[in-house]
Motif scaffolding. Structure first.
Motif, PDB file in Angstrom:
ATOM      1  N   LEU A   4       0.845  -1.196   0.000  1.00 53.33           N
ATOM      2  CA  LEU A   4       0.000   0.000   0.000  1.00 53.33           C
ATOM      3  C   LEU A   4       0.875   1.239   0.000  1.00 53.33           C
ATOM      4  CD1 LEU A   4      -2.633   1.577   0.272  1.00 53.33           C
ATOM      5  CD2 LEU A   4      -2.613   1.054   2.738  1.00 53.33           C
ATOM      6  N   LEU A   5       0.777   2.018  -1.077  1.00 46.48           N
ATOM      7  CA  LEU A   5       1.632   3.188  -1.250  1.00 46.48           C
ATOM      8  C   LEU A   5       0.775   4.415  -1.551  1.00 46.48           C
ATOM      9  CD1 LEU A   5       4.880   3.242  -3.448  1.00 46.48           C
ATOM     10  CD2 LEU A   5       3.433   5.232  -3.124  1.00 46.48           C
ATOM     11  N   PRO A   6       0.504   5.260  -0.558  1.00 49.78           N
ATOM     12  CA  PRO A   6      -0.198   6.526  -0.825  1.00 49.78           C
ATOM     13  C   PRO A   6       0.796   7.559  -1.332  1.00 49.78           C
ATOM     14  CG  PRO A   6       0.226   6.309   1.512  1.00 49.78           C
ATOM     15  CD  PRO A   6       0.769   5.059   0.871  1.00 49.78           C
ATOM     16  N   VAL A   7       0.352   8.460  -2.186  1.00 50.18           N
ATOM     17  CA  VAL A   7       1.256   9.477  -2.712  1.00 50.18           C
ATOM     18  C   VAL A   7       0.489  10.762  -2.964  1.00 50.18           C
ATOM     19  CG1 VAL A   7       0.929   8.603  -5.080  1.00 50.18           C
ATOM     20  CG2 VAL A   7       2.919  10.031  -4.536  1.00 50.18           C
ATOM     21  N   TYR A   8       1.140  11.867  -2.661  1.00 51.17           N
ATOM     22  CA  TYR A   8       0.577  13.190  -2.947  1.00 51.17           C
ATOM     23  C   TYR A   8       1.707  14.093  -3.419  1.00 51.17           C
ATOM     24  CZ  TYR A   8      -1.436  17.837  -2.306  1.00 51.17           C
ATOM     25  OH  TYR A   8      -1.858  19.130  -2.517  1.00 51.17           O
ATOM     26  N   ASN A   9       1.614  14.558  -4.658  1.00 49.84           N
ATOM     27  CA  ASN A   9       2.639  15.428  -5.240  1.00 49.84           C
ATOM     28  C   ASN A   9       4.041  14.837  -5.053  1.00 49.84           C
ATOM     29  OD1 ASN A   9       0.663  17.206  -6.050  1.00 49.84           O
ATOM     30  ND2 ASN A   9       1.048  18.704  -4.432  1.00 49.84           N
ATOM     31  N   GLY A  10       4.185  13.596  -5.456  1.00 44.72           N
ATOM     32  CA  GLY A  10       5.461  12.913  -5.280  1.00 44.72           C
ATOM     33  C   GLY A  10       6.158  12.560  -6.573  1.00 44.72           C
ATOM     34  N   ALA A  11       5.959  13.364  -7.600  1.00 43.22           N
ATOM     35  CA  ALA A  11       6.502  13.038  -8.922  1.00 43.22           C
ATOM     36  C   ALA A  11       8.009  12.858  -8.926  1.00 43.22           C
ATOM     37  CB  ALA A  11       6.103  14.131  -9.923  1.00 43.22           C
ATOM     38  N   ALA A  82       1.625  -4.565   3.229  1.00 49.83           N
ATOM     39  CA  ALA A  82       2.874  -3.873   3.541  1.00 49.83           C
ATOM     40  C   ALA A  82       2.700  -2.393   3.263  1.00 49.83           C
ATOM     41  CB  ALA A  82       4.017  -4.438   2.709  1.00 49.83           C
ATOM     42  N   ARG A  83       3.191  -1.550   4.176  1.00 46.42           N
ATOM     43  CA  ARG A  83       3.137  -0.104   3.973  1.00 46.42           C
ATOM     44  C   ARG A  83       4.389   0.374   3.264  1.00 46.42           C
ATOM     45  NH1 ARG A  83       2.433   3.706   3.454  1.00 46.42           N
ATOM     46  NH2 ARG A  83       2.523   5.203   5.154  1.00 46.42           N
ATOM     47  N   MET A  84       4.239   1.436   2.540  1.00 46.33           N
ATOM     48  CA  MET A  84       5.355   2.026   1.818  1.00 46.33           C
ATOM     49  C   MET A  84       5.021   3.487   1.587  1.00 46.33           C
ATOM     50  SD  MET A  84       8.260   1.378   0.391  1.00 46.33           S
ATOM     51  CE  MET A  84       9.373   2.207  -0.755  1.00 46.33           C
ATOM     52  N   ASP A  85       5.990   4.369   1.720  1.00 49.68           N
ATOM     53  CA  ASP A  85       5.794   5.785   1.417  1.00 49.68           C
ATOM     54  C   ASP A  85       6.468   6.126   0.101  1.00 49.68           C
ATOM     55  OD1 ASP A  85       4.212   6.499   3.567  1.00 49.68           O
ATOM     56  OD2 ASP A  85       5.908   6.987   4.862  1.00 49.68           O
ATOM     57  N   GLN A  98       9.739 -10.393   5.507  1.00 58.35           N
ATOM     58  CA  GLN A  98       8.571 -10.163   6.356  1.00 58.35           C
ATOM     59  C   GLN A  98       7.493 -11.224   6.134  1.00 58.35           C
ATOM     60  OE1 GLN A  98       7.956  -5.898   5.368  1.00 58.35           O
ATOM     61  NE2 GLN A  98       8.480  -5.490   7.507  1.00 58.35           N
ATOM     62  N   ILE A  99       7.297 -11.653   4.911  1.00 58.82           N
ATOM     63  CA  ILE A  99       6.317 -12.711   4.648  1.00 58.82           C
ATOM     64  C   ILE A  99       6.729 -14.002   5.331  1.00 58.82           C
ATOM     65  CG2 ILE A  99       5.378 -14.216   2.834  1.00 58.82           C
ATOM     66  CD1 ILE A  99       5.378 -11.727   1.001  1.00 58.82           C
ATOM     67  N   HIS A 167       6.784   3.360  10.308  1.00 52.93           N
ATOM     68  CA  HIS A 167       5.539   3.146   9.572  1.00 52.93           C
ATOM     69  C   HIS A 167       5.726   2.561   8.169  1.00 52.93           C
ATOM     70  CE1 HIS A 167       1.274   4.950   8.668  1.00 52.93           C
ATOM     71  NE2 HIS A 167       1.290   3.640   8.668  1.00 52.93           N
ATOM     72  N   PRO A 168       6.599   3.123   7.334  1.00 51.40           N
ATOM     73  CA  PRO A 168       6.716   2.564   5.983  1.00 51.40           C
ATOM     74  C   PRO A 168       7.434   1.222   5.915  1.00 51.40           C
ATOM     75  CG  PRO A 168       8.283   4.349   6.271  1.00 51.40           C
ATOM     76  CD  PRO A 168       7.416   4.342   7.499  1.00 51.40           C
ATOM     77  N   SER A 169       7.879   0.716   7.065  1.00 54.04           N
ATOM     78  CA  SER A 169       8.566  -0.579   7.059  1.00 54.04           C
ATOM     79  C   SER A 169       7.656  -1.739   7.443  1.00 54.04           C
ATOM     80  CB  SER A 169       9.751  -0.551   8.036  1.00 54.04           C
ATOM     81  OG  SER A 169       9.320  -0.768   9.377  1.00 54.04           O
ATOM     82  N   ILE A 170       6.406  -1.486   7.822  1.00 53.55           N
ATOM     83  CA  ILE A 170       5.610  -2.543   8.443  1.00 53.55           C
ATOM     84  C   ILE A 170       4.854  -3.399   7.431  1.00 53.55           C
ATOM     85  CG2 ILE A 170       5.320  -1.145  10.531  1.00 53.55           C
ATOM     86  CD1 ILE A 170       2.234  -1.941   8.505  1.00 53.55           C
ATOM     87  N   MET A 171       4.506  -4.586   7.909  1.00 51.51           N
ATOM     88  CA  MET A 171       3.594  -5.485   7.192  1.00 51.51           C
ATOM     89  C   MET A 171       2.599  -6.016   8.224  1.00 51.51           C
ATOM     90  SD  MET A 171       4.440  -8.934   4.928  1.00 51.51           S
ATOM     91  CE  MET A 171       5.321  -8.010   3.669  1.00 51.51           C
TER      92      MET A 171
END
Length: 354
Positions: A4-11, A82-85, A98-99, A167-171
């Protein structure tokens, strides 16, 4: 599984994040990217990837990280999430490690990892200082630079001070999220508060291996909205003290939050109170959570050192108080470096107290 990767103005950064996910040794996943109403060329960057594992979803407007993450939890199809930024980078073995950990540890519902922190500060002195610290720590094999508590007991104890997982390292297991209808609630420190509720339902762990590179910059939420983040984090700290059954009055609550925020500003009497409080917490961790004395000492020592360093102008009286704490004798060998740095600071001041 779902990344799961949310993004806002991350070009300018999202491409690196996507590349690191697509390069994983574990290839069976969906990369769920939620564009939170970006106004730059983020969508164009993502659209350039032809990989069928990428699933791009758009928010109609900018909802913010909390609502976007909750939408992602609802849309995720994988057994694990899995979280990812967008501005971070996964190490190639992250998902596989992690799996396999979760497959082998059915009692654990959330697993993170240690992280490598890199600075993108435009200030050359800040960037140089960060790089120098990383080199020294790596040479001395000091893991505190990327350290996160490892076991469930360590995590629960550390949670009274600060967020125990990056946070971005978790599963996380989707069954845990769905069974208990777990969703993010806070606007700030949303992950910290989320783990505190997860810890009431399942066990948490960190893999003692660097599996993520985290970019630290001035627009990180915890820096950009520091006061709001601190207020929310303090609420989580107090809740966690109550959850663990540690009685606390208002003065202890204020003292604890000051220590946890590295914001202690007391006199010698206040430093003595801090020592008694931290000793009390160490004994609790040993008696109620099963931590060994060295492990508990390691978790509280940064907060004790910071408080004593803030009182260094009290001279050797502050040093004697520092050394008198019951847990100091149980610190690891590498802590001597910063212990005697404190000694030097105390020697540089004349004590105003006997």
């Amino acid at each position: 599984m779902t990344v799961l990767l949310p993004v806002y103005n991350g070009a300018d950064v999202v491409g690196n994040a996507i590349d690191s996910v697509l390069a994983q040794s574990w290839g069976d996943f969906e990369l769920l990217i939620i564009d939170d109403g970006s106004m730059d060329t983020t969508t164009r960057v993502i659209a350039a990837y032809a990989d069928q594992r990428i699933r791009l979803v758009h928010n109609d407007s900018n909802l913010g990280i909390t609502a976007t993450l909750n939408r992602g939890l609802g849309l995720a199809r994988g057994k694990y999430i899995a979280r990812m930024d967008a501005d971070d980078v996964c190490h190639p073995l992250r998902l596989e490690r992690q799996i396999r950990f979760l497959d082998a540890s059915p009692e654990t519902g959330v697993v993170g990892s240690w992280t490598e922190i890199v600075s993108t500060a435009s200030d050359s002195r800040t960037a140089a200082r960060t790089m120098a610290r990383a080199i020294v720590y790596k040479a001395l094999r000091i893991d505190s630079y990327v350290f996160h508590p490892q076991s469930d007991a360590e995590i629960r104890f550390f949670m009274i001070f600060n967020c125990p997982l990056s946070h971005p390292s978790i599963m996380v297991r989707r069954t845990v999220v769905d069974e208990y209808d777990l969703r993010y609630e806070f606007r700030f420190a949303e992950d910290y508060e989320f783990w505190a509720r997860c810890a009431q339902r399942t066990q948490l762990a960190n893999i003692p291996e660097v599996l993520l590179t985290y970019r630290q910059h001035s627009s990180n939420t915890s820096k950009k909205y520091a006061a709001d983040y601190r207020a929310c984090a303090n609420l989580v700290r107090v809740r966690q003290l109550e959850t663990l059954g540690i009685p606390v009055d208002q003065s202890e609550r204020d003292l604890h939050c000051a220590l946890a925020n590295y914001d202690f500003a007391g006199d010698l009497d206040g430093l003595h109170a801090a020592k008694l409080w931290l000793e009390k917490l160490v004994e609790f961790a040993i008696a109620k959570l099963g931590l060994d004395r060295e492990g508990a000492a390691r978790l509280v020592s940064p907060y004790w050192y910071s408080a004593c360093a803030a009182s260094a102008d009290e001279g050797m009286a502050a040093w004697r108080l520092f050394r008198s704490a019951a847990f100091v004798a149980h610190l690891n060998w590498w802590s001597f470096a910063w212990q005697y740095r404190l000694l030097g600071r105390c020697l540089a001041h004349r004590s105003t107290r006997i």
